[in-house]
Write an enzyme that holds these catalytic residues in place. Structure first.
Site, PDB file in Angstrom:
ATOM      1  N   MET A 139       0.840  -1.208   0.000  1.00 49.52           N
ATOM      2  CA  MET A 139       0.000   0.000   0.000  1.00 49.52           C
ATOM      3  C   MET A 139       0.873   1.256   0.000  1.00 49.52           C
ATOM      4  O   MET A 139       0.932   1.985   0.973  1.00 49.52           O
ATOM      5  CB  MET A 139      -0.927  -0.032   1.222  1.00 49.52           C
ATOM      6  N   GLN A 195     -10.776   3.121   0.756  1.00 49.87           N
ATOM      7  CA  GLN A 195     -10.395   4.414   1.319  1.00 49.87           C
ATOM      8  C   GLN A 195     -11.242   5.529   0.715  1.00 49.87           C
ATOM      9  O   GLN A 195     -11.794   6.376   1.430  1.00 49.87           O
ATOM     10  CB  GLN A 195      -8.911   4.691   1.056  1.00 49.87           C
ATOM     11  N   THR A 255       2.477   1.556   5.900  1.00 52.59           N
ATOM     12  CA  THR A 255       1.679   2.637   5.336  1.00 52.59           C
ATOM     13  C   THR A 255       1.202   3.513   6.485  1.00 52.59           C
ATOM     14  O   THR A 255       0.737   2.994   7.508  1.00 52.59           O
ATOM     15  CB  THR A 255       0.467   2.111   4.550  1.00 52.59           C
ATOM     16  N   CYS A 295       3.785   9.960   4.372  1.00 52.01           N
ATOM     17  CA  CYS A 295       3.276   8.886   3.530  1.00 52.01           C
ATOM     18  C   CYS A 295       4.509   8.101   3.112  1.00 52.01           C
ATOM     19  O   CYS A 295       5.534   8.692   2.770  1.00 52.01           O
ATOM     20  CB  CYS A 295       2.536   9.445   2.317  1.00 52.01           C
TER      21      CYS A 295
END
Length: 235
Positions: free
Chosen positions: A10, A52, A83, A197
């Site tokens: 991810m 999401q 993630t 991120c």
């Protein structure tokens, strides 16, 4: 070495960085032909990204819990979720297994607290920047997290999903991130930047900024190595 359980995919672009850094870290610490003992479950990101976008967090949480259980059954001694955004669902993982969960926000906050930074700018997906799950966790450590304005958040999020998660790294996007950070320093008093991120480290790094930059991927890897190598030494 104790087995690290890694939930990845991810995106797989940053999971590949996790794998490389874990192995490089073990080699640096132990030398020779040593490498990391890693059990990886890499999920298909496309359905997760759809969950999401739709706000279907319960189904996404069930997917994370299922992945954690598979790693526990496979012999992992801890869970590392590769993630930032999916740490919104950390409780689903901790309730699904008896394994220690190395929370990325905690790792990041501890790293920030070792510096003079207390008001860092958070660059991340829109979910992580706008929802409170991550920022409140940092706040518990005394870190006041700043976020870009709405137009900037849109650009940061778009670059992550449309470029970095697809292996696309563009000079114009690097320039945009640097511009966003510069404005936060100038107008909001930001004294650090969180690469919040796991893909962002593919685009920018400490070398791009004059203020402390906290690469959450690298910090997470170091915490996982500290944890598992300490277990090995205690055994």
């Amino acid at each position: 070495m104790a087995t690290i359980g890694l939930i990845g995919g991810m995106s797989w672009e940053s999971t590949a960085v996790y794998y490389r850094l874990l192995n490089e870290g073990v080699r640096a610490r132990q030398g020779g032909l040593h490498s990391a003992d890693v059990l990886l479950h890499s999920v298909d990101f496309s359905p997760i990204a759809e969950m999401q976008a739709k706000g279907d967090w319960d189904r996404a949480g069930a997917a994370m819990a299922s992945s954690a259980r598979r790693l526990e059954q496979g012999g992992a001694v801890c869970i590392v979720l590769a993630t930032n955004t999916m740490h919104k669902l950390a409780d689903h993982i901790t309730q699904a297994t008896n394994l220690p969960f190395l929370h990325l926000a905690d790792v990041t906050a501890k790293a920030i607290r070792k510096t003079a930074s207390r008001r860092p700018l958070l660059l991340a997906t829109r979910f992580t920047m706008e929802q409170r799950f991550y920022r409140d966790r940092l706040g518990a450590f005394g870190v006041e997290t700043l976020v870009p304005d709405d137009a900037e958040r849109t650009d940061v999020h778009r670059i992550i999903y449309e470029e970095l998660c697809r292996g696309v790294v563009l000079p114009a996007s690097k320039a945009r991130y640097r511009e966003i950070v510069a404005r936060a320093v100038r107008e909001q008093g930001a004294d650090g930047v969180i690469l919040g991120c796991t893909e962002i480290g593919l685009l920018v790094s400490q070398a791009d900024f004059d203020l402390p930059a906290f690469d959450t991927t690298a910090l997470h890897v170091e915490a996982a190595l500290d944890f598992t190598l300490a277990m090995e030494q205690a055994a």
